[in-house]
Scaffold this motif. Structure first.
Motif, PDB file in Angstrom:
ATOM      1  N   ALA A  55     -17.720   1.204  -5.022  1.00 47.03           N
ATOM      2  CA  ALA A  55     -17.219  -0.163  -5.189  1.00 47.03           C
ATOM      3  C   ALA A  55     -15.765  -0.142  -5.649  1.00 47.03           C
ATOM      4  O   ALA A  55     -14.936  -0.924  -5.161  1.00 47.03           O
ATOM      5  CB  ALA A  55     -18.090  -0.935  -6.182  1.00 47.03           C
ATOM      6  N   VAL A  56     -15.435   0.746  -6.555  1.00 45.91           N
ATOM      7  CA  VAL A  56     -14.054   0.857  -7.041  1.00 45.91           C
ATOM      8  C   VAL A  56     -13.132   1.277  -5.905  1.00 45.91           C
ATOM      9  O   VAL A  56     -12.040   0.719  -5.741  1.00 45.91           O
ATOM     10  CB  VAL A  56     -13.964   1.852  -8.227  1.00 45.91           C
ATOM     11  N   GLN A  57     -13.567   2.233  -5.102  1.00 44.84           N
ATOM     12  CA  GLN A  57     -12.748   2.669  -3.965  1.00 44.84           C
ATOM     13  C   GLN A  57     -12.529   1.521  -2.984  1.00 44.84           C
ATOM     14  O   GLN A  57     -11.427   1.362  -2.446  1.00 44.84           O
ATOM     15  CB  GLN A  57     -13.409   3.847  -3.257  1.00 44.84           C
ATOM     16  N   LEU A  58     -13.550   0.733  -2.746  1.00 46.74           N
ATOM     17  CA  LEU A  58     -13.429  -0.401  -1.839  1.00 46.74           C
ATOM     18  C   LEU A  58     -12.426  -1.416  -2.372  1.00 46.74           C
ATOM     19  O   LEU A  58     -11.566  -1.909  -1.627  1.00 46.74           O
ATOM     20  CB  LEU A  58     -14.794  -1.065  -1.641  1.00 46.74           C
ATOM     21  N   ILE A  59     -12.495  -1.702  -3.649  1.00 53.57           N
ATOM     22  CA  ILE A  59     -11.560  -2.649  -4.267  1.00 53.57           C
ATOM     23  C   ILE A  59     -10.137  -2.106  -4.217  1.00 53.57           C
ATOM     24  O   ILE A  59      -9.193  -2.832  -3.892  1.00 53.57           O
ATOM     25  CB  ILE A  59     -11.993  -2.962  -5.720  1.00 53.57           C
ATOM     26  N   GLU A  60      -9.974  -0.824  -4.536  1.00 49.45           N
ATOM     27  CA  GLU A  60      -8.639  -0.221  -4.493  1.00 49.45           C
ATOM     28  C   GLU A  60      -8.077  -0.227  -3.073  1.00 49.45           C
ATOM     29  O   GLU A  60      -6.889  -0.472  -2.866  1.00 49.45           O
ATOM     30  CB  GLU A  60      -8.682   1.196  -5.047  1.00 49.45           C
ATOM     31  N   SER A  61      -8.928   0.033  -2.108  1.00 42.04           N
ATOM     32  CA  SER A  61      -8.493   0.018  -0.708  1.00 42.04           C
ATOM     33  C   SER A  61      -8.058  -1.382  -0.298  1.00 42.04           C
ATOM     34  O   SER A  61      -7.033  -1.558   0.370  1.00 42.04           O
ATOM     35  CB  SER A  61      -9.632   0.503   0.188  1.00 42.04           C
ATOM     36  N   ALA A  62      -8.804  -2.373  -0.695  1.00 48.13           N
ATOM     37  CA  ALA A  62      -8.445  -3.755  -0.379  1.00 48.13           C
ATOM     38  C   ALA A  62      -7.120  -4.134  -1.041  1.00 48.13           C
ATOM     39  O   ALA A  62      -6.296  -4.830  -0.441  1.00 48.13           O
ATOM     40  CB  ALA A  62      -9.551  -4.707  -0.825  1.00 48.13           C
ATOM     41  N   ALA A  63      -6.899  -3.659  -2.244  1.00 49.08           N
ATOM     42  CA  ALA A  63      -5.648  -3.954  -2.945  1.00 49.08           C
ATOM     43  C   ALA A  63      -4.464  -3.308  -2.235  1.00 49.08           C
ATOM     44  O   ALA A  63      -3.394  -3.918  -2.116  1.00 49.08           O
ATOM     45  CB  ALA A  63      -5.729  -3.477  -4.389  1.00 49.08           C
ATOM     46  N   ARG A  64      -4.649  -2.078  -1.749  1.00 52.48           N
ATOM     47  CA  ARG A  64      -3.568  -1.396  -1.031  1.00 52.48           C
ATOM     48  C   ARG A  64      -3.239  -2.124   0.267  1.00 52.48           C
ATOM     49  O   ARG A  64      -2.077  -2.272   0.625  1.00 52.48           O
ATOM     50  CB  ARG A  64      -3.952   0.058  -0.726  1.00 52.48           C
ATOM     51  N   ILE A  65      -4.248  -2.577   0.974  1.00 64.17           N
ATOM     52  CA  ILE A  65      -4.021  -3.273   2.242  1.00 64.17           C
ATOM     53  C   ILE A  65      -3.295  -4.585   1.996  1.00 64.17           C
ATOM     54  O   ILE A  65      -2.375  -4.942   2.733  1.00 64.17           O
ATOM     55  CB  ILE A  65      -5.358  -3.505   2.982  1.00 64.17           C
ATOM     56  N   SER A  66      -3.690  -5.302   0.951  1.00 68.08           N
ATOM     57  CA  SER A  66      -3.064  -6.595   0.690  1.00 68.08           C
ATOM     58  C   SER A  66      -1.609  -6.441   0.255  1.00 68.08           C
ATOM     59  O   SER A  66      -0.814  -7.361   0.411  1.00 68.08           O
ATOM     60  CB  SER A  66      -3.847  -7.377  -0.364  1.00 68.08           C
ATOM     61  N   LYS A  67      -1.253  -5.275  -0.286  1.00 68.73           N
ATOM     62  CA  LYS A  67       0.118  -5.042  -0.729  1.00 68.73           C
ATOM     63  C   LYS A  67       0.997  -4.470   0.387  1.00 68.73           C
ATOM     64  O   LYS A  67       2.200  -4.408   0.248  1.00 68.73           O
ATOM     65  CB  LYS A  67       0.136  -4.068  -1.909  1.00 68.73           C
ATOM     66  N   SER A  68       0.392  -4.047   1.482  1.00 64.76           N
ATOM     67  CA  SER A  68       1.160  -3.459   2.592  1.00 64.76           C
ATOM     68  C   SER A  68       1.994  -4.532   3.266  1.00 64.76           C
ATOM     69  O   SER A  68       1.469  -5.594   3.628  1.00 64.76           O
ATOM     70  CB  SER A  68       0.212  -2.818   3.613  1.00 64.76           C
ATOM     71  N   PRO A  69       3.277  -4.266   3.474  1.00 67.00           N
ATOM     72  CA  PRO A  69       4.121  -5.268   4.132  1.00 67.00           C
ATOM     73  C   PRO A  69       3.707  -5.440   5.593  1.00 67.00           C
ATOM     74  O   PRO A  69       3.366  -4.481   6.269  1.00 67.00           O
ATOM     75  CB  PRO A  69       5.541  -4.686   4.019  1.00 67.00           C
ATOM     76  N   GLY A  70       3.702  -6.682   6.027  1.00 67.34           N
ATOM     77  CA  GLY A  70       3.406  -6.970   7.411  1.00 67.34           C
ATOM     78  C   GLY A  70       1.925  -7.027   7.755  1.00 67.34           C
ATOM     79  O   GLY A  70       1.572  -7.139   8.917  1.00 67.34           O
ATOM     80  N   THR A  71       1.066  -6.947   6.783  1.00 64.57           N
ATOM     81  CA  THR A  71      -0.364  -7.040   7.085  1.00 64.57           C
ATOM     82  C   THR A  71      -0.920  -8.331   6.507  1.00 64.57           C
ATOM     83  O   THR A  71      -0.531  -8.787   5.439  1.00 64.57           O
ATOM     84  CB  THR A  71      -1.153  -5.855   6.478  1.00 64.57           C
ATOM     85  N   GLY A  72      -1.819  -8.906   7.254  1.00 67.56           N
ATOM     86  CA  GLY A  72      -2.506 -10.102   6.778  1.00 67.56           C
ATOM     87  C   GLY A  72      -1.767 -11.385   6.957  1.00 67.56           C
ATOM     88  O   GLY A  72      -2.247 -12.457   6.584  1.00 67.56           O
TER      89      GLY A  72
END
Length: 66
Positions: free
Chosen positions: A42-59
């Motif tokens: 669960a922690v890895q999933l949350i951390e992964s989601a946080a990294r994706i949301s911080k990536s420029p140009g995504t979402g």
């Protein structure tokens, strides 16, 4: 001889209780390990989601035309 049989019976009961306690502890450890693995996932999933949301140009945009 009744007292010898009684002592033997009590010794057997104590040994059975010890074996049961060891089995209970082993099951509890397995359960705890499984819960830790689920928590880590669960922690890895949350951390992964946080990294994706911080990536420029995504979402920012969604391609709806295929």
């Amino acid at each position: 001889m009744a007292s010898v049989e009684g002592i033997a019976s009590q010794a057997t009961a104590i040994q059975q209780a010890q074996v049961q306690n060891q089995a209970d502890i082993a099951v509890a450890k397995k359960s705890l390990d499984a819960q830790k693995q689920q928590g880590d996932a669960a922690v890895q999933l949350i951390e992964s989601a946080a990294r994706i949301s911080k990536s420029p140009g995504t979402g920012g945009l969604i391609n709806t035309t295929g």
